[in-house]
Design an enzyme around this catalytic site. Sequence first.
Site, mmCIF file in Angstrom:
data_model
loop_
_atom_site.group_PDB
_atom_site.id
_atom_site.type_symbol
_atom_site.label_atom_id
_atom_site.label_comp_id
_atom_site.label_asym_id
_atom_site.label_seq_id
_atom_site.Cartn_x
_atom_site.Cartn_y
_atom_site.Cartn_z
ATOM 1 C CG HIS A 13 7.797 2.162 17.304
ATOM 2 N ND1 HIS A 13 8.121 2.471 18.609
ATOM 3 C CD2 HIS A 13 7.625 3.354 16.684
ATOM 4 C CE1 HIS A 13 8.157 3.784 18.755
ATOM 5 N NE2 HIS A 13 7.868 4.350 17.600
ATOM 6 C CD GLU A 43 4.876 0.698 20.301
ATOM 7 O OE1 GLU A 43 6.023 0.342 19.976
ATOM 8 O OE2 GLU A 43 4.645 1.695 21.016
ATOM 9 C CG ASP A 62 2.521 7.607 13.341
ATOM 10 O OD1 ASP A 62 2.735 8.760 12.935
ATOM 11 O OD2 ASP A 62 3.403 6.890 13.834
ATOM 12 C CG ASP A 69 9.554 -0.135 20.641
ATOM 13 O OD1 ASP A 69 9.702 0.513 19.575
ATOM 14 O OD2 ASP A 69 8.460 -0.235 21.222
HETATM 15 C C1 GLP Z 1 7.273 8.079 17.100
HETATM 16 C C2 GLP Z 1 6.699 8.037 15.694
HETATM 17 C C3 GLP Z 1 7.583 7.238 14.767
HETATM 18 C C4 GLP Z 1 9.011 7.698 14.912
HETATM 19 C C5 GLP Z 1 9.499 7.437 16.313
HETATM 20 C C6 GLP Z 1 10.924 7.853 16.536
HETATM 21 O O1 GLP Z 1 6.927 6.991 17.859
HETATM 22 N N1 GLP Z 1 5.380 7.490 15.656
HETATM 23 O O2 GLP Z 1 7.121 7.409 13.435
HETATM 24 O O3 GLP Z 1 9.830 7.019 14.001
HETATM 25 O O4 GLP Z 1 8.670 8.213 17.179
HETATM 26 O O5 GLP Z 1 10.982 9.202 16.939
HETATM 27 P P1 GLP Z 1 12.265 10.087 16.823
HETATM 28 O O6 GLP Z 1 12.525 10.267 15.380
HETATM 29 O O7 GLP Z 1 11.912 11.383 17.491
HETATM 30 O O8 GLP Z 1 13.359 9.356 17.511
#
Ligand code: GLP
Length: 259
Positions: free
Chosen positions: A137, A142, A66, A135
């Site tokens: 995702h 989302e 993404d 949440d």
């Molecule tokens: C972002 C990314 C996701 C990731 C999520 C969790 O939203 N787009 O791909 O899994 O954050 O982040 P973290 O690993 O820092 O908790």
Amino acid sequence: MAEIVIVESAADAGGLVADEIVRLVRTRPDAVLGLATGSTPLPVYDALRSRLSGVDVSRVRGFALDEYVGIDPRHLESYRNVIFREVVEPLGLDPARVRVPDGSLEGIAHAGDDYEAALADAGGVDLQILGIGTDGHIGFNEPGSSFASLTRVKTLTAQTRADNARFFDHPDDVPMHCITQGLGTILRAKHLVLLAFGAAKAEAVAGAVEGPVTASLPGSAIQLHPHVTVVADEAAASQLRFADYYRYTWAHKPEWREL
Ligand code: GLP
């Protein structure tokens, strides 16, 4: 059902997943890796640094999940820059073989289709690394995202923007929109490896692994995939109902079975 591996530390998880990636690259030098941003995959990339020395990575390809839409491409936290800084450069991958969805406003109308075409050209992702948002995702899909969705523009929830505000000078600087592989795109990868660390992820992990399959918790899409490995530390695994069974299964895993 996914294989659930409960590990003592994020470093252990990183080593486990890195070993699997090295095995993949050794058997398939032009392997296609699905790369994720966020703090969760960092132990994997760290562990890969030493493990990949001496392995030919010149043909390895990579696709990020993404990107933020409209972010200044020079911004340190654009996912393009994060992927190049944290993965491509330290691992010595060929930058020309690594793609990140194009979040620039110019061309955004067809950026999703372009990305899907590039994924198809590459023959699809062999191993997709995933984190999970609080949440539920995955990527930036989302709650409410269709299980059939492909790469497209989404609006970030207030919670995701707040979670990611730590990477920006001011919470208002977090972009409102993103371009993300869809759940349908992610489900096409041959092997999904979802990592989660810390108590803040416990509810999302339990929902993804054991909850009903529902668009309200996009991570639950992994239950529709035939080859999934979930690697979680004790805190992230703390709400799993069948945790004892997962530990038992892992402890008795036949040696001939790979991840
Ligand atoms: C972002 C990314 C996701 C990731 C999520 C969790 O939203 N787009 O791909 O899994 O954050 O982040 P973290 O690993 O820092 O908790």
